[in-house]
Design a protein around this motif. Structure first.
Motif, mmCIF file in Angstrom:
data_model
loop_
_atom_site.group_PDB
_atom_site.id
_atom_site.type_symbol
_atom_site.label_atom_id
_atom_site.label_comp_id
_atom_site.label_asym_id
_atom_site.label_seq_id
_atom_site.Cartn_x
_atom_site.Cartn_y
_atom_site.Cartn_z
ATOM 1 N N PHE A 56 -7.674 84.678 -22.452
ATOM 2 C CA PHE A 56 -7.694 85.997 -22.255
ATOM 3 C C PHE A 56 -6.536 86.514 -21.951
ATOM 4 C CE2 PHE A 56 -11.658 83.826 -20.045
ATOM 5 C CZ PHE A 56 -12.291 84.162 -21.224
ATOM 6 N N ASP A 57 -6.229 87.923 -22.296
ATOM 7 C CA ASP A 57 -4.855 88.496 -21.862
ATOM 8 C C ASP A 57 -5.188 89.301 -20.763
ATOM 9 O OD1 ASP A 57 -3.786 88.209 -24.339
ATOM 10 O OD2 ASP A 57 -4.570 89.746 -25.709
ATOM 11 N N GLU A 58 -4.183 88.969 -19.897
ATOM 12 C CA GLU A 58 -3.749 89.873 -18.689
ATOM 13 C C GLU A 58 -4.989 89.634 -17.301
ATOM 14 O OE1 GLU A 58 -1.106 91.135 -18.512
ATOM 15 O OE2 GLU A 58 -0.545 91.429 -20.651
ATOM 16 N N GLU A 59 -6.072 89.365 -17.917
ATOM 17 C CA GLU A 59 -7.224 89.317 -16.691
ATOM 18 C C GLU A 59 -8.403 88.419 -17.171
ATOM 19 O OE1 GLU A 59 -9.428 93.498 -17.215
ATOM 20 O OE2 GLU A 59 -7.816 93.398 -15.957
ATOM 21 N N TYR A 60 -9.121 87.945 -16.187
ATOM 22 C CA TYR A 60 -10.188 87.043 -16.631
ATOM 23 C C TYR A 60 -11.566 87.974 -17.326
ATOM 24 C CZ TYR A 60 -13.998 83.441 -16.038
ATOM 25 O OH TYR A 60 -14.937 82.754 -16.440
ATOM 26 N N LYS A 61 -12.130 87.307 -18.225
ATOM 27 C CA LYS A 61 -13.116 88.020 -18.794
ATOM 28 C C LYS A 61 -14.457 87.094 -18.539
ATOM 29 C CE LYS A 61 -15.122 88.769 -23.541
ATOM 30 N NZ LYS A 61 -14.660 88.645 -24.852
ATOM 31 N N ARG A 62 -15.642 87.714 -18.389
ATOM 32 C CA ARG A 62 -16.760 86.872 -18.052
ATOM 33 C C ARG A 62 -17.702 87.165 -19.385
ATOM 34 N NH1 ARG A 62 -19.971 86.987 -12.307
ATOM 35 N NH2 ARG A 62 -21.025 85.417 -13.544
ATOM 36 N N LEU A 63 -18.207 85.976 -19.824
ATOM 37 C CA LEU A 63 -18.599 86.089 -20.930
ATOM 38 C C LEU A 63 -20.115 86.349 -21.099
ATOM 39 C CD1 LEU A 63 -17.385 82.425 -22.358
ATOM 40 C CD2 LEU A 63 -16.465 84.738 -22.504
ATOM 41 N N SER A 64 -20.626 87.269 -22.202
ATOM 42 C CA SER A 64 -21.757 87.624 -22.061
ATOM 43 C C SER A 64 -22.775 86.721 -22.864
ATOM 44 C CB SER A 64 -21.930 88.885 -23.185
ATOM 45 O OG SER A 64 -21.545 88.600 -24.491
ATOM 46 N N ASP A 65 -24.373 87.097 -22.928
ATOM 47 C CA ASP A 65 -25.173 86.202 -23.593
ATOM 48 C C ASP A 65 -24.743 86.098 -25.203
ATOM 49 O OD1 ASP A 65 -26.413 86.199 -21.090
ATOM 50 O OD2 ASP A 65 -28.001 87.364 -21.696
ATOM 51 N N GLU A 66 -24.492 87.037 -25.819
ATOM 52 C CA GLU A 66 -23.982 87.089 -27.003
ATOM 53 C C GLU A 66 -22.666 86.013 -27.393
ATOM 54 O OE1 GLU A 66 -25.317 88.079 -29.881
ATOM 55 O OE2 GLU A 66 -26.969 88.303 -28.715
ATOM 56 N N ASP A 67 -21.721 86.180 -26.397
ATOM 57 C CA ASP A 67 -20.752 85.283 -26.451
ATOM 58 C C ASP A 67 -20.995 83.757 -26.256
ATOM 59 O OD1 ASP A 67 -18.694 87.336 -26.593
ATOM 60 O OD2 ASP A 67 -18.712 87.312 -24.245
ATOM 61 N N PHE A 68 -21.862 83.425 -25.382
ATOM 62 C CA PHE A 68 -22.478 82.075 -25.061
ATOM 63 C C PHE A 68 -23.108 81.579 -26.505
ATOM 64 C CE2 PHE A 68 -22.326 82.824 -20.618
ATOM 65 C CZ PHE A 68 -21.114 82.208 -20.081
ATOM 66 N N LYS A 69 -23.914 82.478 -27.024
ATOM 67 C CA LYS A 69 -24.831 81.952 -28.256
ATOM 68 C C LYS A 69 -23.835 81.651 -29.437
ATOM 69 C CE LYS A 69 -28.278 83.805 -31.419
ATOM 70 N NZ LYS A 69 -29.118 84.815 -31.630
ATOM 71 N N ASP A 70 -22.837 82.171 -29.511
ATOM 72 C CA ASP A 70 -21.775 82.082 -30.466
ATOM 73 C C ASP A 70 -20.806 80.949 -30.064
ATOM 74 O OD1 ASP A 70 -20.631 82.848 -33.132
ATOM 75 O OD2 ASP A 70 -18.728 82.904 -31.832
ATOM 76 N N MET A 71 -20.484 80.885 -28.885
ATOM 77 C CA MET A 71 -19.663 79.861 -28.419
ATOM 78 C C MET A 71 -20.203 78.331 -28.551
ATOM 79 S SD MET A 71 -18.036 79.545 -24.713
ATOM 80 C CE MET A 71 -16.951 78.354 -24.096
ATOM 81 N N TYR A 72 -21.432 78.129 -28.303
ATOM 82 C CA TYR A 72 -22.170 77.139 -28.211
ATOM 83 C C TYR A 72 -22.874 76.798 -29.475
ATOM 84 C CZ TYR A 72 -20.616 76.356 -23.599
ATOM 85 O OH TYR A 72 -19.620 76.070 -22.354
ATOM 86 N N ILE A 73 -22.858 77.399 -30.512
ATOM 87 C CA ILE A 73 -23.936 77.563 -31.688
ATOM 88 C C ILE A 73 -23.829 76.027 -32.272
ATOM 89 C CG2 ILE A 73 -22.279 78.426 -33.323
ATOM 90 C CD1 ILE A 73 -24.405 79.492 -34.576
ATOM 91 N N GLU A 74 -22.712 75.399 -32.556
ATOM 92 C CA GLU A 74 -22.435 74.109 -33.228
ATOM 93 C C GLU A 74 -22.988 73.095 -32.028
ATOM 94 O OE1 GLU A 74 -21.804 73.425 -36.047
ATOM 95 O OE2 GLU A 74 -21.615 75.402 -36.432
#
Length: 258
Positions: A191-209
């Motif tokens: 992440f640039d500059e500061e922490y980012k909490r992930l959304s449900d959509e982020d998790f869905k894509d992040m863990y798809i495989e």
């Protein structure tokens, strides 16, 4: 670029060629570890070289019953070590110096422990990369943090020493196929500059495989990857024991004031 390729193609190796690591190669690995960045160049770590067959067998049992540990030609244990510095402070009569200068003299605290752990793990990773350059593979064993009382006795660890990381090391077997585990996409980790909490959509894509790896009839009875990993890792017996050991280590660290 050769170094970058080495980093990208490193794998955890749990089966080793049946030959000892040469003294020359082992010294290169150890010398490389000791060139790692260190807080204030204090080198807040020690390294144990374990070759004794009985000791490796014991470690294979106490570190979550992993038989391959016993077959590793060399096991390196990286210790977060504040004992050496405080022994040196005693040698230098630092306590007496503090009394004269109206300074507080105190034993190592939790901050010292965290800094020493960082030093030890950085040195361990230098050893990993040096090993790869010599066709020597490795596998980190986090379970060395478990069973604190047994490991303290087995390794003769004094008060201000903590086993931060363990590496099993050996030459790659002839014809070993490289199985490179995929990593998450950078957008979910960097992440640039500061922490980012992930959304449900982020998790869905992040863990798809990884979701595809969960069989419907898995032993954990999990319906998704998160449930599976909690049962396998975070909520597993070894994790509970690791937490107990760390609490005991911290009690020892806080309780033994000089």
């Amino acid at each position: 670029m050769e170094t970058i390729d080495l980093l990208k193609n490193r794998m955890s190796l749990r089966k080793y060629a049946e030959k000892p690591i040469s003294r020359e190669d082992l010294n290169i690995i150890l010398d490389s570890a000791m060139r790692a960045p260190s807080a204030g160049n204090m080198m807040l770590y020690s390294i144990l070289v374990i070759k004794d067959e009985e000791k490796k067998k014991t470690l294979s049992k106490t570190c979550d019953n992993q038989p391959f540990i016993a077959s590793a030609p060399v096991v390196l244990i990286f210790l977060a070590d504040m004992q050496r510095w405080f022994d040196y402070y005693n040698y230098c009569e630092v306590k007496e110096y503090c009394n004269k200068k109206d300074l507080e003299f105190d034993a190592p605290d939790e901050g010292d422990l965290m800094l020493a752990i960082a030093d030890a793990v950085i040195a361990a990773q230098n050893a990993v990369i040096a090993g790869e350059a010599l066709n020597i593979g490795s596998c980190y064993i986090g379970d060395i943090i478990e069973n604190w009382e047994i490991h303290r006795e087995l390794l003769k660890l004094p008060e201000w020493v903590f086993p931060a990381a363990m590496l099993c090391m050996g030459y790659y077997p002839e014809g070993q196929n490289r199985i490179i585990s995929p990593r998450f996409d950078k957008e979910y980790i960097v992440f640039d500059e500061e922490y980012k909490r992930l959304s449900d959509e982020d998790f869905k894509d992040m863990y798809i495989e990884r979701e595809k790896r969960i069989a419907p009839d898995n032993k954990a009875g999990a319906s998704n990857f998160g449930q599976f990993m909690y049962a396998r890792k975070t909520g597993a017996d070894f994790s509970i024991e690791m937490t107990r050991s760390v609490r005991e280590i911290l009690k020892n660290w806080r309780g033994n004031k000089l």
